[in-house]
Design a protein around this motif. Structure first.
Motif, PDB file in Angstrom:
ATOM      1  N   GLU A  46       0.819  -1.209   0.000  1.00  0.00           N
ATOM      2  CA  GLU A  46       0.000   0.000   0.000  1.00  0.00           C
ATOM      3  C   GLU A  46       0.856   1.264   0.000  1.00  0.00           C
ATOM      4  O   GLU A  46       0.495   2.273  -0.603  1.00  0.00           O
TER       5      GLU A  46
ATOM      6  N   LYS B 270      -6.275  12.322  -4.819  1.00  0.00           N
ATOM      7  CA  LYS B 270      -6.445  10.963  -4.320  1.00  0.00           C
ATOM      8  C   LYS B 270      -5.387  10.075  -4.946  1.00  0.00           C
ATOM      9  O   LYS B 270      -5.118  10.179  -6.151  1.00  0.00           O
TER      10      LYS B 270
ATOM     11  N   VAL C 226      -3.023   3.730   6.732  1.00  0.00           N
ATOM     12  CA  VAL C 226      -3.407   3.226   8.051  1.00  0.00           C
ATOM     13  C   VAL C 226      -2.273   2.365   8.598  1.00  0.00           C
ATOM     14  O   VAL C 226      -1.820   1.422   7.940  1.00  0.00           O
TER      15      VAL C 226
ATOM     16  N   LYS D 256      -8.894  18.577  -4.993  1.00  0.00           N
ATOM     17  CA  LYS D 256      -8.811  17.316  -4.250  1.00  0.00           C
ATOM     18  C   LYS D 256      -7.830  16.382  -4.948  1.00  0.00           C
ATOM     19  O   LYS D 256      -7.848  16.263  -6.172  1.00  0.00           O
TER      20      LYS D 256
ATOM     21  N   ILE E 148      -5.552  16.954   5.278  1.00  0.00           N
ATOM     22  CA  ILE E 148      -5.471  15.543   4.901  1.00  0.00           C
ATOM     23  C   ILE E 148      -6.844  14.907   5.040  1.00  0.00           C
ATOM     24  O   ILE E 148      -7.452  14.956   6.109  1.00  0.00           O
ATOM     25  N   ASP E 149      -7.345  14.311   3.965  1.00  0.00           N
ATOM     26  CA  ASP E 149      -8.611  13.595   4.011  1.00  0.00           C
ATOM     27  C   ASP E 149      -8.422  12.169   4.511  1.00  0.00           C
ATOM     28  O   ASP E 149      -9.224  11.665   5.289  1.00  0.00           O
ATOM     29  N   SER E 150      -7.375  11.520   4.038  1.00  0.00           N
ATOM     30  CA  SER E 150      -7.050  10.172   4.500  1.00  0.00           C
ATOM     31  C   SER E 150      -5.583   9.898   4.219  1.00  0.00           C
ATOM     32  O   SER E 150      -4.986  10.497   3.321  1.00  0.00           O
ATOM     33  N   ALA E 151      -5.013   8.985   5.011  1.00  0.00           N
ATOM     34  CA  ALA E 151      -3.605   8.639   4.882  1.00  0.00           C
ATOM     35  C   ALA E 151      -3.449   7.141   5.103  1.00  0.00           C
ATOM     36  O   ALA E 151      -4.412   6.432   5.416  1.00  0.00           O
TER      37      ALA E 151
ATOM     38  N   PRO F  31       2.410  10.630   6.837  1.00  0.00           N
ATOM     39  CA  PRO F  31       1.425  11.657   6.459  1.00  0.00           C
ATOM     40  C   PRO F  31       1.918  13.094   6.607  1.00  0.00           C
ATOM     41  O   PRO F  31       1.350  13.997   5.978  1.00  0.00           O
TER      42      PRO F  31
ATOM     43  N   ASN G 123      -0.743  11.243   0.668  1.00  0.00           N
ATOM     44  CA  ASN G 123      -2.028  11.545   1.300  1.00  0.00           C
ATOM     45  C   ASN G 123      -3.108  11.884   0.281  1.00  0.00           C
ATOM     46  O   ASN G 123      -2.846  12.506  -0.752  1.00  0.00           O
ATOM     47  N   ASP G 124      -4.356  11.502   0.607  1.00  0.00           N
ATOM     48  CA  ASP G 124      -5.513  12.076  -0.060  1.00  0.00           C
ATOM     49  C   ASP G 124      -5.783  13.423   0.612  1.00  0.00           C
ATOM     50  O   ASP G 124      -5.861  13.499   1.845  1.00  0.00           O
ATOM     51  N   THR G 125      -5.913  14.472  -0.172  1.00  0.00           N
ATOM     52  CA  THR G 125      -5.993  15.811   0.399  1.00  0.00           C
ATOM     53  C   THR G 125      -7.097  16.645  -0.238  1.00  0.00           C
ATOM     54  O   THR G 125      -7.561  16.364  -1.344  1.00  0.00           O
TER      55      THR G 125
END
Length: 301
Positions: free
Chosen positions: A137, A169, A207, A167, A202-205, A237, A175-177
């Motif tokens: 990942e 992805k 895990v 945005k 940051i929307d998601s990073a 992140p 990162n998703d930002t």
């Protein structure tokens, strides 16, 4: 149609982002414009224009590949980059929407390669299959990435407004930002003061699935290894080019004191969050807000 090295049309000011005189401010918003490491591509683009009454519509499609240098001697490679940008102009208003997709590779980062190699070795050696999945990942090897943006500009009488929302992805460690900025200025003869505010979040990073400790009966070196790998994953992140979160508030002015010559001055108050923000080579003790001042003399000839 153009063939060769062409600009990547994904932003409001993609056509002239590197032409200082054409921009109202000293520099474009780092919060928005740092999210794509590619300014141009090697390929082709096609532009189509048409008028609908008082509205002018421009559509631009680009396709190609690129290898772009990053800080620290690294490179980002973009493969099969496809970008679409549509803009509409009506009187003092311009609306622009862009979308791009690509396969992204970052394979010459020593720290990233060490982390990925360590996860794979520990996953296989200690039989933690989730570490092998995590390594896949994180690794950026032709991973799919997308970027979408929407911008609005107004130059009406003496009032100037410009704003963008974007945005990003990806399927890798990147990162998703979400990011945005808004800038407003007012012309007083040849002098234009302006203010702006920008935010990157940051929307998601990635895990972190590294165990905090190893079960009883595992070798003594297992738990320290997990702790070291976990710390490396937690840093991802908020470290590296285009990573992190921050906001910037700016005040400046532009003075067109001569034909095709503009003097600009700008003060930025940058507030990094959970780390060093977009600053590179930050020292371990770095924290708090940063005030940055800049003066530029832009001209065309």
């Amino acid at each position: 149609m153009r063939v060769g090295r062409v600009g990547l049309p994904v932003f409001m000011i993609s056509d002239y982002r590197n032409v200082g005189y054409a921009n109202h401010t000293v520099r474009p918003s780092a919060e928005v414009y740092s999210q794509v490491p590619f300014n141009s591509i090697d390929g082709l683009d096609v532009t189509w224009q048409h008028g609908f009454g008082d509205t002018s519509l421009t559509t631009q499609l680009a396709y190609g590949n690129v290898k772009s240098p990053l800080a620290g001697g690294m490179h980002a490679k973009g493969k099969q980059i496809a970008a679409l940008n549509i803009s509409a102009e009506h009187g003092p208003f311009t609306v622009r929407a862009g979308h791009a997709t690509a396969k992204v590779t970052v394979d010459d980062s020593a720290s990233l390669n060490t982390l990925v190699g360590g996860l794979r070795a520990a996953g296989a050696g200690y039989r933690f299959p989730q570490l092998l999945t995590l390594a896949d990942e994180i690794q950026a090897n032709e991973k799919r990435a997308t970027f979408s943006s929407l911008g609005l500009a107004m130059d009406w009488n003496d009032i100037v407004v410009q704003t963008e929302y974007a945005k990003r992805k990806t399927k890798a460690y990147i990162n998703d930002t979400s990011a945005w900025y808004v800038m407003g200025g007012y012309r007083i003869d040849k002098f234009m003061p302006y203010v702006s505010h920008a935010v990157l979040k940051i929307d998601s990073a990635v895990v972190n699935t590294v165990p905090a400790a190893c079960p009883a009966g595992y070798p003594a070196a297992c738990t320290p290894t997990m702790q070291q790998l976990g710390a490396g994953v937690r840093r991802l992140p908020n470290t590296g080019v285009g990573q992190g979160e921050q906001s910037t508030s700016s005040f400046g002015f532009r003075w067109d004191f001569a034909s095709s010559v503009a003097l600009k001055a700008q003060i930025d108050r940058v507030k990094p969050k959970n780390g060093s923000g977009l600053f590179v080579n930050a020292q371990p003790s770095f924290k708090g807000d940063v005030v940055v001042g800049a003066v530029a003399l832009d001209f065309v000839f």
